[in-house]
Write an enzyme that holds these catalytic residues in place. Structure first.
Site, short mmCIF file in Angstrom:
data_model
loop_
_atom_site.label_atom_id
_atom_site.label_comp_id
_atom_site.label_asym_id
_atom_site.label_seq_id
_atom_site.Cartn_x
_atom_site.Cartn_y
_atom_site.Cartn_z
N LYS A 21 -48.50 15.92 -8.09
CA LYS A 21 -47.45 16.11 -6.72
C LYS A 21 -46.35 16.78 -6.60
CE LYS A 21 -44.35 12.47 -6.03
NZ LYS A 21 -42.90 12.84 -5.64
N ASN A 22 -45.54 16.86 -7.82
CA ASN A 22 -44.28 17.44 -7.95
C ASN A 22 -44.42 19.04 -8.40
OD1 ASN A 22 -43.14 15.30 -7.13
ND2 ASN A 22 -42.27 14.72 -9.26
N ARG A 91 -38.55 14.26 1.37
CA ARG A 91 -37.58 14.66 0.41
C ARG A 91 -38.02 16.12 0.01
NH1 ARG A 91 -33.81 12.15 -0.36
NH2 ARG A 91 -33.09 13.64 -1.63
N CYS A 115 -31.68 7.66 -1.21
CA CYS A 115 -32.62 6.52 -1.11
C CYS A 115 -32.24 5.62 -2.19
CB CYS A 115 -34.07 7.23 -1.43
SG CYS A 115 -33.98 8.21 -3.09
N ARG A 120 -28.70 11.46 -4.00
CA ARG A 120 -29.45 12.73 -3.85
C ARG A 120 -29.10 13.71 -2.95
NH1 ARG A 120 -35.74 11.12 -4.45
NH2 ARG A 120 -35.83 13.17 -5.57
N PRO A 121 -27.75 14.17 -3.27
CA PRO A 121 -26.95 15.21 -2.62
C PRO A 121 -27.63 16.37 -2.81
CG PRO A 121 -25.96 14.77 -4.39
CD PRO A 121 -26.77 13.73 -4.53
N ILE A 122 -27.44 17.67 -2.17
CA ILE A 122 -27.97 18.82 -2.22
C ILE A 122 -26.92 19.97 -2.26
CG2 ILE A 122 -30.15 18.56 -0.79
CD1 ILE A 122 -28.88 20.06 1.46
N ASP A 123 -25.79 19.33 -2.89
CA ASP A 123 -24.61 20.56 -3.30
C ASP A 123 -24.93 21.70 -4.39
OD1 ASP A 123 -24.78 18.17 -4.95
OD2 ASP A 123 -23.09 19.03 -5.79
N LEU A 124 -25.77 21.24 -5.30
CA LEU A 124 -26.15 22.21 -5.99
C LEU A 124 -27.16 23.33 -5.43
CD1 LEU A 124 -26.87 20.13 -9.29
CD2 LEU A 124 -24.82 21.40 -8.63
N ASP A 303 -39.09 9.59 -14.09
CA ASP A 303 -40.13 9.23 -13.25
C ASP A 303 -41.12 8.29 -14.16
OD1 ASP A 303 -40.57 12.31 -11.40
OD2 ASP A 303 -39.00 10.80 -11.30
N ARG A 395 -47.50 7.56 -1.57
CA ARG A 395 -46.66 8.76 -1.48
C ARG A 395 -47.04 9.82 -2.80
NH1 ARG A 395 -40.68 8.28 -1.99
NH2 ARG A 395 -41.21 10.69 -2.42
C1 EPZ Z 1 -37.27 15.92 -8.71
O1 EPZ Z 1 -36.30 15.44 -7.55
C2 EPZ Z 1 -38.58 15.16 -8.41
N1 EPZ Z 1 -39.11 15.31 -6.82
C3 EPZ Z 1 -38.31 13.75 -8.67
O2 EPZ Z 1 -39.54 12.96 -8.58
C4 EPZ Z 1 -37.82 13.71 -10.07
O3 EPZ Z 1 -37.39 12.33 -10.46
C5 EPZ Z 1 -36.59 14.59 -10.17
O4 EPZ Z 1 -36.91 15.89 -9.91
C6 EPZ Z 1 -36.11 14.79 -12.02
O5 EPZ Z 1 -37.07 15.18 -12.55
C7 EPZ Z 1 -39.92 16.11 -6.82
O6 EPZ Z 1 -40.21 17.25 -7.50
C8 EPZ Z 1 -40.37 16.30 -5.31
P1 EPZ Z 1 -32.89 16.96 -9.31
P2 EPZ Z 1 -35.13 16.31 -7.32
O7 EPZ Z 1 -32.52 17.74 -8.47
O8 EPZ Z 1 -35.36 17.79 -7.47
C9 EPZ Z 1 -28.54 15.29 -8.69
C10 EPZ Z 1 -40.88 10.90 -8.15
O9 EPZ Z 1 -41.03 10.04 -8.40
N2 EPZ Z 1 -28.58 16.20 -7.82
O10 EPZ Z 1 -33.26 17.33 -10.59
O11 EPZ Z 1 -34.30 15.72 -6.41
C11 EPZ Z 1 -29.51 14.23 -8.30
O12 EPZ Z 1 -28.86 13.35 -7.19
C12 EPZ Z 1 -39.42 11.86 -7.72
O13 EPZ Z 1 -42.09 11.80 -8.25
C13 EPZ Z 1 -27.13 16.74 -7.31
O14 EPZ Z 1 -26.19 15.72 -7.84
O15 EPZ Z 1 -34.27 16.11 -8.64
C14 EPZ Z 1 -29.87 13.48 -9.49
O16 EPZ Z 1 -29.06 12.47 -9.68
C15 EPZ Z 1 -38.43 10.90 -7.78
N3 EPZ Z 1 -26.96 17.62 -6.47
C16 EPZ Z 1 -30.15 14.53 -10.41
O17 EPZ Z 1 -29.32 15.78 -9.90
C17 EPZ Z 1 -27.97 18.43 -6.13
O18 EPZ Z 1 -27.88 19.36 -5.49
C18 EPZ Z 1 -31.50 15.32 -10.55
O19 EPZ Z 1 -31.90 15.47 -9.56
C19 EPZ Z 1 -29.46 18.17 -6.70
C20 EPZ Z 1 -29.23 16.99 -7.42
#
Ligand code: EPZ
Length: 417
Positions: A21-22, A91, A115, A120-124, A303, A395
């Site tokens: 999926k990912n 997402r 959620c 899950r912000p998108i600041d990065l 996960d 999902r």
């Molecule tokens: C991906 O989510 C996966 N989703 C998630 O899988 C997975 O848990 C996660 O990576 C970590 O491996 C998909 O690939 C579709 P991150 P993503 O950006 O990209 C914080 C599942 O069950 N963060 O690595 O959203 C964030 O809040 C799902 O299949 C910021 O603060 O994960 C989190 O605490 C759940 N600002 C941490 O970083 C940002 O701009 C990791 O998030 C981005 C992230």
């Protein structure tokens, strides 16, 4: 919709592992950059894929998922703004930011919103796109980007999977060279980069946290076979472990199980690889694991955290599981406790005091992996369990009830009355 399970059966037999999926979600976004047909084989029939294709088709791209083969032709696609309703459901839609900027030099997306597992912000994502000279305007509703990305040396302050994917999607058709330091190295990123290079991108350092991307004018069509889903593999391995059964997963030849195997083995599960097979044998009793911490790849993945909580709830002692990736990913704990688990979650850690037997109950999934964990607990529990919120599970898991049934589970997917 809910799953009804009568626990106590061993999970035994052979199953084919679904596609990742990912890995496929960022490839769907990436197809916007390709002129010509994109063909992705072994694509899972899951609702996250369908939702993302719904968004993609709104750009005019032609999409079809049939018998595990996903075809997309975005040659005539035009920009489309993703509204809040759609962004909340999908997402993965945030990944269209980088792809639309790379193709159309403009993109608009509502904030995907938080959620149950975290804000899950998108600041990065926004920070790295701004460093690539994209003019990003943020409002209370969402973000709008303008301008062709221009290559730069950028560093991520945290190895965010999504921010890495957005940076790569913006950089592959940027003007000039991008050096991305501190990139996430999850197998899904490696797979996305391989897919993009097959479509004509020029990415070096694949598999490392230092990616060098030379921008090209456009990408062309590509045929790609998706690898197996490592989290789904880990989930079915945990099903064998929690029921003391034996499962043979086929199609696992290129699935990276780093971080996952050591934890399952520490819990007493025997695991061996034979060519494209993963053979998993559960122990008579699950062993407690003193300390587990989730972290970015190659550590134990977040996960798999909920599924491991379910497994360790029947261990022969105490285990501690700490979650360092998301700020609130223990929503499944109270539901597992309704089934007789003895788990105390405090802040980022949960203490699991193993019990001999779980009992069936009516429980509710609040997220994808928590739902999978409740199914696992139901397989081992005495009596009947109903897992509501099945739509969360759908999902990411392709026909999980049908597959578990074929592996000996007494399980049915039911419509809410
Ligand atoms: C991906 O989510 C996966 N989703 C998630 O899988 C997975 O848990 C996660 O990576 C970590 O491996 C998909 O690939 C579709 P991150 P993503 O950006 O990209 C914080 C599942 O069950 N963060 O690595 O959203 C964030 O809040 C799902 O299949 C910021 O603060 O994960 C989190 O605490 C759940 N600002 C941490 O970083 C940002 O701009 C990791 O998030 C981005 C992230």
């Amino acid at each position: 919709m809910y799953a009804k399970i009568i626990g106590g059966n061993r999970i035994e037999g052979e199953a084919v592992l679904q596609g990742s999926k990912n890995a496929v979600l960022p490839m769907i976004a990436a197809s916007v950059l390709c002129r010509g047909e994109v063909r992705i084989e072994h694509c899972p029939a899951i609702s996250d894929v369908r939702e993302l294709l719904t968004v993609l088709s709104k750009t005019g791209a032609v999409c079809e998922l049939k018998d595990g083969v996903l075809t997309i032709d975005a040659s005539d696609a035009v920009p489309f703004s993703i509204d809040r309703e759609q962004a909340k459901k999908t997402r993965g839609g945030v990944l269209f930011l980088g792809a639309f900027l790379g193709r159309f030099h403009e993109a608009g997306i509502a904030y995907p919103g938080g959620c149950v597992i975290g804000e899950r912000p998108i600041d990065l994502h926004c920070a790295v796109l701004r460093k690539l000279h994209v003019v990003l305007t943020e409002t209370s509703e969402g973000v709008y980007g303008k301008g062709r990305p221009v290559g730069e040396r950028v560093e991520l302050s945290y190895p965010s999977v999504g921010a890495t994917e957005n940076a790569v999607l913006a950089a592959v058709c940027a003007k000039g060279r991008t050096e991305l330091l501190g990139a996430a190295t999850e197998p899904e990123i490696t797979e996305l980069c391989r897919f993009l290079n097959k479509a004509g991108a020029v990415i070096h350092g694949i598999g490392t946290n230092y990616l060098v991307i030379d921008g090209v004018s456009e990408l062309h069509g590509v045929t790609y076979r998706l690898s197996g889903d490592r989290i789904v593999a880990g989930t079915y391995m945990a099903a064998a472990a929690i029921t003391g059964g034996e499962v043979v997963l086929r199609g696992a030849e290129d699935v990276c199980m780093d971080g996952i195997l050591p934890v399952l083995q520490a819990a007493g599960t025997q695991i061996r690889r034979e060519k494209d097979l993963l053979v998993v044998t559960g122990n008579d009793r699950v062993l407690a694991v003193p300390y587990i911490k989730t972290a970015p790849f190659p550590a134990f993945p977040t996960d798999m955290q909920s599924q491991i909580l379910a497994l360790l709830s029947m261990a022969d002692g105490d285990s501690v599981v700490c979650e360092t990736v998301f700020e609130s990913r223990f929503a499944v704990v109270p539901e597992l406790c309704k089934m007789g688990a003895d788990i105390l979650s405090e802040g980022q850690c949960a203490v699991v005091h193993g019990v001999r037997q779980l009992h069936g109950a009516d429980v509710k999934a609040a997220d994808l992996r928590g739902g999978a964990a409740l199914l696992l607990a139901g397989l081992a529990a005495e009596g009947e369990t109903k897992v509501y919120g099945y739509e969360y599970i759908a999902r990411g898991y392709e026909d999980i009830c049908g597959l578990l049934k074929r592996l000996g589970a007494d399980i049915m997917r039911m419509e809410d009355s």
